[in-house]
Design an enzyme around this catalytic site. Structure first.
Site, PDB file in Angstrom:
ATOM      1  N   MET A 106     -11.664  -5.990   4.648  1.00  0.00           N
ATOM      2  CA  MET A 106     -10.897  -5.087   5.506  1.00  0.00           C
ATOM      3  C   MET A 106     -10.628  -5.776   6.843  1.00  0.00           C
ATOM      4  SD  MET A 106     -10.249  -2.365   3.803  1.00  0.00           S
ATOM      5  CE  MET A 106      -9.284  -1.701   5.162  1.00  0.00           C
ATOM      6  N   MET A 128      -9.186   8.154  -0.456  1.00  0.00           N
ATOM      7  CA  MET A 128     -10.112   8.462   0.658  1.00  0.00           C
ATOM      8  C   MET A 128     -10.676   9.864   0.490  1.00  0.00           C
ATOM      9  SD  MET A 128      -7.763   7.182   3.804  1.00  0.00           S
ATOM     10  CE  MET A 128      -6.922   5.596   3.776  1.00  0.00           C
ATOM     11  N   ASP A 137      -4.748   3.701  -2.165  1.00  0.00           N
ATOM     12  CA  ASP A 137      -5.887   3.984  -1.280  1.00  0.00           C
ATOM     13  C   ASP A 137      -6.416   5.395  -1.500  1.00  0.00           C
ATOM     14  OD1 ASP A 137      -6.155   1.599   0.446  1.00  0.00           O
ATOM     15  OD2 ASP A 137      -4.094   2.073   1.008  1.00  0.00           O
ATOM     16  N   HIS A 160      -1.022  -1.206  -4.379  1.00  0.00           N
ATOM     17  CA  HIS A 160      -2.312  -0.879  -3.766  1.00  0.00           C
ATOM     18  C   HIS A 160      -2.386   0.636  -3.547  1.00  0.00           C
ATOM     19  CE1 HIS A 160      -5.925  -1.977  -1.455  1.00  0.00           C
ATOM     20  NE2 HIS A 160      -5.555  -1.049  -0.593  1.00  0.00           N
ATOM     21  N   MET A 168     -12.187   4.407  -1.126  1.00  0.00           N
ATOM     22  CA  MET A 168     -12.903   4.600   0.139  1.00  0.00           C
ATOM     23  C   MET A 168     -13.631   5.933   0.030  1.00  0.00           C
ATOM     24  SD  MET A 168      -9.934   3.181   2.633  1.00  0.00           S
ATOM     25  CE  MET A 168      -8.733   3.242   1.314  1.00  0.00           C
ATOM     26  N   ASP A 206      -6.799  -6.591   3.691  1.00  0.00           N
ATOM     27  CA  ASP A 206      -6.168  -5.267   3.788  1.00  0.00           C
ATOM     28  C   ASP A 206      -6.284  -4.719   5.205  1.00  0.00           C
ATOM     29  OD1 ASP A 206      -5.272  -2.675   3.378  1.00  0.00           O
ATOM     30  OD2 ASP A 206      -6.946  -2.087   2.080  1.00  0.00           O
ATOM     31  N   HIS A 244      -8.191   1.110  -4.433  1.00  0.00           N
ATOM     32  CA  HIS A 244      -9.193   0.857  -3.391  1.00  0.00           C
ATOM     33  C   HIS A 244      -9.891   2.189  -3.100  1.00  0.00           C
ATOM     34  CE1 HIS A 244      -9.647  -0.200   1.230  1.00  0.00           C
ATOM     35  NE2 HIS A 244     -10.808  -0.060   0.632  1.00  0.00           N
ATOM     36  N   SER A 247       0.828  -1.206   0.000  1.00  0.00           N
ATOM     37  CA  SER A 247       0.000   0.000   0.000  1.00  0.00           C
ATOM     38  C   SER A 247       0.860   1.252   0.000  1.00  0.00           C
ATOM     39  CB  SER A 247      -0.913   0.014   1.222  1.00  0.00           C
ATOM     40  OG  SER A 247      -1.508   1.283   1.319  1.00  0.00           O
TER      41      SER A 247
HETATM   42  C1  DX5 Z   1      -6.588   1.418   5.276  1.00  0.00           C
HETATM   43  C2  DX5 Z   1      -6.092   1.148   3.883  1.00  0.00           C
HETATM   44  C3  DX5 Z   1      -4.981   0.189   3.851  1.00  0.00           C
HETATM   45  C4  DX5 Z   1      -3.739   0.655   4.578  1.00  0.00           C
HETATM   46  C5  DX5 Z   1      -3.023  -0.582   5.046  1.00  0.00           C
HETATM   47  O1  DX5 Z   1      -7.761   2.134   5.231  1.00  0.00           O
HETATM   48  O2  DX5 Z   1      -7.133   0.618   3.090  1.00  0.00           O
HETATM   49  O3  DX5 Z   1      -4.669  -0.187   2.524  1.00  0.00           O
HETATM   50  O4  DX5 Z   1      -2.865   1.422   3.796  1.00  0.00           O
HETATM   51  O5  DX5 Z   1      -1.953  -0.208   5.828  1.00  0.00           O
HETATM   52  P1  DX5 Z   1      -1.328  -1.181   6.929  1.00  0.00           P
HETATM   53  O6  DX5 Z   1      -0.824  -2.380   6.207  1.00  0.00           O
HETATM   54  O7  DX5 Z   1      -0.250  -0.342   7.534  1.00  0.00           O
HETATM   55  O8  DX5 Z   1      -2.426  -1.502   7.896  1.00  0.00           O
HETATM   56 ZN    ZN Z   2      -6.575  -0.280   1.113  1.00  0.00          ZN
END
Ligand code: DX5
Ligand code: ZN
Length: 214
Positions: free
Chosen positions: A136, A36, A34, A32, A67, A174, A65, A7
């Site tokens: 998750m 948000m 993320d 990956h 969010m 994840d 991903h 990630s």
């Molecule tokens: C959290 C993200 C993850 C995050 C994982 O909301 O979706 O992808 O980056 O990070 P670690 O592996 O540090 O929990």
């Molecule tokens: Zn993620």
């Protein structure tokens, strides 16, 4: 086949190109990404302009991903930004079937994400449309959180559901994944592990990725 998707949320945003080149040289399979929106999750990360720059340097598929609320609004935008795989939250979509069709029509692989409190059984009538399902294992929004142990049960339940309805569907996990829980997740039936802090905060990220793949 087991996949690792580090990630970039835990990468150094001031040195993204350097960190992406490190991942290019590693044994990881996907990157990956993320996204948000500060609404579906409390945090804001980045949007399409940054994904475009990530794509310029990445030599591996982008596993994006989302969010964000109503992710169907942005399917085409993220395709144009360079997403190869797009996952959307069950909790964020009213018309999930329509959104998955839009992802496929745009030429991407598509999947559904479940929060820790959302039961696997809710996928009964949508899993056949998924290339992957992302479970998750922390509450989404931040990197570096503690792994929720109930995830093992959910992976096993999802494995059964996929065996019954869609054997090609990949199971991705994840949040809080590390060298200790990775083997147990594989054993439970996971195919893809996302790792942020475990990779980027380790002394030797390339070596950690190698170990996660074992
Ligand atoms: C959290 C993200 C993850 C995050 C994982 O909301 O979706 O992808 O980056 O990070 P670690 O592996 O540090 O929990
Ligand atoms: Zn993620």
């Amino acid at each position: 086949m087991k996949y690792i998707s580090p990630s970039l949320l835990s990468a150094d945003f001031g040195n993204l190109q350097r960190d992406i080149e490190m991942l290019n040289a590693s044994e990881c399979d996907w990157l990956h990404v993320d996204v948000m929106d500060g609404l579906f999750v409390p945090n804001i990360s980045f949007g399409q302009p940054i994904v475009k720059h990530i794509k310029r340097h990445a030599k591996k598929p982008l596993d994006v991903h989302l969010m964000i609320k109503d992710p169907g609004r942005y399917v085409q935008d993220f395709r144009e930004a360079g997403a190869d795989i797009l996952t959307v939250h069950y909790e964020a979509c009213v018309h999930l079937d329509r959104v998955l069709h839009a992802i496929h029509d745009a030429g991407m692989q598509g999947g559904v994400v479940l929060n820790p409190s959302t039961p696997v059984s809710l996928l009964e009538d949508i899993v056949q449309e998924c290339d992957l399902v992302l479970l998750m294992s922390v509450n989404p929004g931040f990197g570096g959180q503690k792994f929720i142990e109930n995830t093992y049960n959910k992976v096993r339940q999802l494995r059964q559901l996929c065996d019954r309805k869609n054997p090609h569907c990949l199971i991705e996990v994840d949040g809080g994944v590390n060298l200790q829980n990775a083997p147990l997740l594989y054993e439970a039936g996971a195919d893809v592990l996302v790792a942020g802090n475990a990779v980027f905060k380790s002394d030797n990220p390339i070596q950690t990725i190698h170990q996660l793949k074992q």
